[in-house]
Design a protein around this motif. Structure first.
Motif, PDB file in Angstrom:
ATOM      1  N   ALA A  26      -5.471  -5.925   8.836  1.00  0.00           N
ATOM      2  CA  ALA A  26      -6.081  -5.720   8.397  1.00  0.00           C
ATOM      3  C   ALA A  26      -6.674  -5.238   7.087  1.00  0.00           C
ATOM      4  CB  ALA A  26      -6.338  -3.403   8.600  1.00  0.00           C
ATOM      5  N   VAL A  27      -8.073  -4.719   6.510  1.00  0.00           N
ATOM      6  CA  VAL A  27      -8.185  -5.753   5.141  1.00  0.00           C
ATOM      7  C   VAL A  27      -7.483  -4.780   4.264  1.00  0.00           C
ATOM      8  CG1 VAL A  27      -9.851  -5.529   3.340  1.00  0.00           C
ATOM      9  CG2 VAL A  27     -10.498  -6.383   5.209  1.00  0.00           C
ATOM     10  N   ARG A  28      -7.641  -3.107   4.818  1.00  0.00           N
ATOM     11  CA  ARG A  28      -6.290  -2.205   3.821  1.00  0.00           C
ATOM     12  C   ARG A  28      -6.729  -0.802   4.677  1.00  0.00           C
ATOM     13  NH1 ARG A  28     -11.894  -2.765   2.466  1.00  0.00           N
ATOM     14  NH2 ARG A  28     -11.806  -3.946   0.828  1.00  0.00           N
ATOM     15  N   HIS A  29      -5.453  -0.581   4.488  1.00  0.00           N
ATOM     16  CA  HIS A  29      -5.363   0.717   5.168  1.00  0.00           C
ATOM     17  C   HIS A  29      -5.161   1.506   3.770  1.00  0.00           C
ATOM     18  CE1 HIS A  29      -4.473   4.294   7.653  1.00  0.00           C
ATOM     19  NE2 HIS A  29      -2.745   3.729   7.812  1.00  0.00           N
ATOM     20  N   LYS A  30      -5.464   3.227   4.078  1.00  0.00           N
ATOM     21  CA  LYS A  30      -4.983   4.326   3.047  1.00  0.00           C
ATOM     22  C   LYS A  30      -4.728   3.222   1.216  1.00  0.00           C
ATOM     23  CE  LYS A  30      -2.461   6.959   6.423  1.00  0.00           C
ATOM     24  NZ  LYS A  30      -1.563   7.546   6.638  1.00  0.00           N
ATOM     25  N   THR A  31      -4.338   3.325   1.120  1.00  0.00           N
ATOM     26  CA  THR A  31      -3.697   2.861   0.310  1.00  0.00           C
ATOM     27  C   THR A  31      -3.587   1.916  -0.724  1.00  0.00           C
ATOM     28  OG1 THR A  31      -1.764   3.652  -0.326  1.00  0.00           O
ATOM     29  CG2 THR A  31      -2.971   5.115  -1.686  1.00  0.00           C
ATOM     30  N   SER A  32      -3.388   1.064   0.869  1.00  0.00           N
ATOM     31  CA  SER A  32      -2.690  -1.001   1.263  1.00  0.00           C
ATOM     32  C   SER A  32      -3.752  -0.687   0.762  1.00  0.00           C
ATOM     33  CB  SER A  32      -2.022  -0.414   2.115  1.00  0.00           C
ATOM     34  OG  SER A  32      -0.413  -0.133   1.982  1.00  0.00           O
ATOM     35  N   ASP A  33      -4.042  -2.376  -0.028  1.00  0.00           N
ATOM     36  CA  ASP A  33      -4.513  -3.929   0.316  1.00  0.00           C
ATOM     37  C   ASP A  33      -3.915  -4.020   0.584  1.00  0.00           C
ATOM     38  OD1 ASP A  33      -6.588  -5.866  -0.052  1.00  0.00           O
ATOM     39  OD2 ASP A  33      -6.929  -4.507  -2.393  1.00  0.00           O
ATOM     40  N   TYR A  34      -4.054  -4.891   1.781  1.00  0.00           N
ATOM     41  CA  TYR A  34      -3.580  -6.048   2.654  1.00  0.00           C
ATOM     42  C   TYR A  34      -3.770  -6.550   2.034  1.00  0.00           C
ATOM     43  CZ  TYR A  34      -2.321  -1.837   6.020  1.00  0.00           C
ATOM     44  OH  TYR A  34      -1.640  -1.548   7.105  1.00  0.00           O
ATOM     45  N   VAL A  35      -4.608  -7.463   2.119  1.00  0.00           N
ATOM     46  CA  VAL A  35      -5.393  -8.742   1.802  1.00  0.00           C
ATOM     47  C   VAL A  35      -4.754  -9.027   0.029  1.00  0.00           C
ATOM     48  CG1 VAL A  35      -8.077 -10.435   0.950  1.00  0.00           C
ATOM     49  CG2 VAL A  35      -7.163  -8.622   3.190  1.00  0.00           C
ATOM     50  N   ALA A  36      -4.805  -8.353  -0.749  1.00  0.00           N
ATOM     51  CA  ALA A  36      -4.459  -8.562  -2.070  1.00  0.00           C
ATOM     52  C   ALA A  36      -2.861  -8.560  -1.872  1.00  0.00           C
ATOM     53  CB  ALA A  36      -4.822  -7.102  -2.483  1.00  0.00           C
ATOM     54  N   MET A  37      -2.414  -8.055  -0.842  1.00  0.00           N
ATOM     55  CA  MET A  37      -0.789  -8.420  -0.511  1.00  0.00           C
ATOM     56  C   MET A  37      -0.195  -9.698  -0.344  1.00  0.00           C
ATOM     57  SD  MET A  37       1.422  -4.444  -0.030  1.00  0.00           S
ATOM     58  CE  MET A  37       0.070  -3.654   1.222  1.00  0.00           C
ATOM     59  N   LEU A  38      -1.336 -10.261   0.824  1.00  0.00           N
ATOM     60  CA  LEU A  38      -1.163 -11.361   1.218  1.00  0.00           C
ATOM     61  C   LEU A  38      -1.138 -12.330   0.109  1.00  0.00           C
ATOM     62  CD1 LEU A  38      -2.849 -10.875   4.886  1.00  0.00           C
ATOM     63  CD2 LEU A  38      -0.142 -11.023   4.329  1.00  0.00           C
ATOM     64  N   ARG A  39      -2.278 -12.558  -0.965  1.00  0.00           N
ATOM     65  CA  ARG A  39      -1.919 -13.132  -1.618  1.00  0.00           C
ATOM     66  C   ARG A  39      -1.211 -13.173  -2.728  1.00  0.00           C
ATOM     67  NH1 ARG A  39      -8.578 -11.537  -2.039  1.00  0.00           N
ATOM     68  NH2 ARG A  39      -9.454 -12.930  -1.175  1.00  0.00           N
ATOM     69  N   GLU A  40      -0.328 -11.883  -2.632  1.00  0.00           N
ATOM     70  CA  GLU A  40       0.569 -11.641  -3.600  1.00  0.00           C
ATOM     71  C   GLU A  40       1.652 -12.960  -3.499  1.00  0.00           C
ATOM     72  OE1 GLU A  40       3.880  -8.682  -6.035  1.00  0.00           O
ATOM     73  OE2 GLU A  40       1.383  -7.310  -4.886  1.00  0.00           O
ATOM     74  N   VAL A  41       1.593 -12.862  -1.928  1.00  0.00           N
ATOM     75  CA  VAL A  41       3.044 -13.909  -1.721  1.00  0.00           C
ATOM     76  C   VAL A  41       2.258 -14.970  -1.231  1.00  0.00           C
ATOM     77  CG1 VAL A  41       4.660 -14.439   1.434  1.00  0.00           C
ATOM     78  CG2 VAL A  41       3.656 -11.391  -0.534  1.00  0.00           C
ATOM     79  N   MET A  42       1.293 -15.118  -0.759  1.00  0.00           N
ATOM     80  CA  MET A  42       0.451 -16.362  -0.695  1.00  0.00           C
ATOM     81  C   MET A  42      -0.471 -16.686  -1.605  1.00  0.00           C
ATOM     82  SD  MET A  42       0.595 -16.741   3.235  1.00  0.00           S
ATOM     83  CE  MET A  42      -0.047 -15.116   3.813  1.00  0.00           C
TER      84      MET A  42
END
Length: 556
Positions: free
Chosen positions: A129-145
């Protein structure tokens, strides 16, 4: 052995009929689409999606071919990190059809947790997903990668996740380095899919379970494991093509994807998702609008649904059955579920991820007392026993560790032979870590937990995992985490913390350290800063003393 002795022991074997399904999930989907092509397979209320069995098969086949075209191969691991949605289920069937292994990732995971999960099993692709509730999944993935932003979709090379090649996002938005999920739905090559050699004993799903060492374990499940478990759970509540099952439980759990989706698949019932995540009002709206006949949930979900002020304005008379699992159900709640929701045939189920998941289920006509005080009787084609400390099978009624054997037991923990050997003995018995009894009629009662497990609203939390995270705070010298009773969630987390060198640290600072870095349900609700822990003379922490102290304090 004395005649009749075996009947007195806590060793019970389930029925041998009907026979086990020896097919793959993809084959079962093909059969459902051929048998009832225009029957409603999936309804996703919050997305406005309605799919027939023929449409679900076509879209799943299209995604299967799209993954193959993108270089993902049979046997490769494909992660799904998203709340409940149509794409989740399409991917579940697509990966099964293509011989791939779906890795289900908790939507509440944060950066460190998703990185660990993807790396542990060597995911080749990730649908997110792109985001869910307070989570920005794409931003988190960019932080890891950081490499993701400049990558060409399908050719990702990331230092932190060296196996990952493809990231696909759900929705219409375009994101640098990612493919859109819709772009995976290419032309269907039926011959290509038919040529993939898939066996019912092949792995099809990896689900992460919390570990006592602080690192989750990847329980590896086969087509045969979860397809049969879905079938027998569905049979336990009498599912047929006339039924619509409201599934507000998360799909990343076996509760959603096996007891929900695969129970519906094997009986031709309709899967109905009321919302991305549990929302009691959405559940009521969905049951009423779709005329659902079954409803799933943990006790806290049913309590929330029954507690809505608008409850009486909804017509829920279509309900007849459902499943309650995850934690013990208060008798008052069970009576309300039967009387106010009309779920006279509601059943209780018990199991664990490692057993696909259900090994015990109550019957639709069991007395209410049995449905709240026990977890029912053993499922078909499974054997269970209660053993003592030396591994001996105990007499009926005597408490000991519950062990399970049969088709439902996992292959093992992915790439973790040591912990697999700890859980599965040489005779293929799965040691659950739960303390239980089995009575003369075969009903099982779960009376405690050998492992220091906390169950908060149906979520299993191992305190050691949270303790190790707390120790990453520079001012925390030691931490002990326990579960304390809670009316809403069954249990809540409480952390006792010792500071390093007497450093000043507030309870809120401890919680702030956790928020956004570990899943929300692992953040301790109660924090106590202490100078010492209660200890035995041999230096072992007495968690039971901590628990008793907190219970007394909270009761005031």
């Amino acid at each position: 052995m004395v005649r009749g002795e075996s009947q007195e022991l806590s060793h019970v074997v389930g029925a041998s009929e009907p026979p086990l399904i020896e097919k793959t999930i993809g084959a079962m989907l093909a059969e459902a689409a051929a048998r009832d092509p225009d029957g409603e397979a999936l309804v996703v209320r919050h997305q406005g999606v309605r799919l027939t069995w023929a449409e679900l098969k076509r879209r799943s086949d299209a995604v299967a071919c799209g993954l193959l075209a993108a270089g993902i191969r049979p046997g490769d691991r494909v992660g799904i990190w998203a709340p409940n949605c149509a794409e989740w289920t399409i991917l579940q069937f697509a990966t099964a059809t293509a011989g791939m292994i779906l890795v289900t990732i908790n939507p509440a995971y944060r950066t460190s947790e998703v990185e660990y999960a993807l790396k542990k099993v060597g995911c080749r692709a990730l649908v997110t997903a792109v985001r869910h509730k307070t989570s920005d999944y794409v931003a988190m993935l960019r932080e890891v990668m950081p490499e993701l932003a400049a990558a060409t979709p399908g050719t990702l090379r990331a230092r932190a996740l060296p196996d990952l090649r493809l990231v696909a996002t759900i929705g219409e938005e375009a994101h640098a380095g990612c493919l859109r999920f819709g772009d995976l739905e290419g032309a269907v090559d039926a011959a290509q899919l038919a040529a993939i050699p898939i066996d019912a004993h092949d792995a099809v799903n990896i689900q992460f379970t919390s570990g006592t060492t602080g690192f989750p374990k990847g329980a590896t499940l086969t087509h045969r494991n979860i397809l049969n478990n879905g079938y027998f759970v569905g049979a336990g509540i009498g599912l047929s093509k006339a039924d619509k099952v409201c599934i507000p439980v998360p799909l990343y759990h076996c509760f959603g994807m096996v007891m929900g989706n695969l129970a519906c698949l094997t009986h031709g019932a309709t899967m109905v998702y009321p919302a991305e995540a549990f929302d009691p009002l959405a559940v009521l709206e969905t049951v009423a609008a779709e005329r659902c006949t079954a409803l799933y949930g943990v006790p806290t979900m049913f309590i929330a649904v029954l507690g809505r002020p608008e409850f009486d304005s909804f017509d829920v008379s279509s309900l007849r059955t459902g499943i309650m699992a995850g934690s013990p159900c208060p008798i008052a709640t069970m009576r309300e579920v039967i009387d106010r929701l009309g779920m006279h045939q509601v059943t209780i189920a018990y199991g664990m991820t490692e057993t696909s998941p259900v090994s015990f289920q109550s019957a639709m006509d069991d007395p209410i007392e049995e449905r709240v005080s026990t977890v029912g009787r053993v499922q078909p084609h499974l054997a269970v026993k209660i053993v003592g400390p030396d591994g001996e099978t105990l007499p009926r009624g005597e408490p000991g560790e519950l062990c399970t054997r049969g088709y439902s037991v996992m292959q093992g923990y992915w790439d973790d032979a040591a912990r697999t050997a700890e859980a599965l003995d040489e005779d293929d018995w799965m040691h659950t870590g739960d303390i239980a009894t089995i009575d003369a009629k075969g009903y099982c009662r779960i009376t405690g937990r050998i492992k220091d497990l906390v169950i908060r609203g149906g979520e299993n939390i191992y305190p050691r995992e949270v303790e190790e995270f707390l120790l990453t705070h520079p001012h925390i010298a030691d931490a002990q985490v326990i579960g304390v009773p809670d009316e809403r969630y069954g249990e809540e987390l409480c952390a006792w913390v010792m500071t390093r060198g007497g450093a000043a640290l507030s309870e809120e600072e401890v919680r702030d350290h956790c928020r956004g870095r570990i899943a929300h349900y692992k953040v301790p609700r109660y924090v106590r800063i202490v100078e010492t822990f209660p200890m035995t003379v041999t230096g072992k922490v007495q968690k039971f003393v901590m628990r008793e102290t907190m219970i007394a304090e909270l009761r005031g």
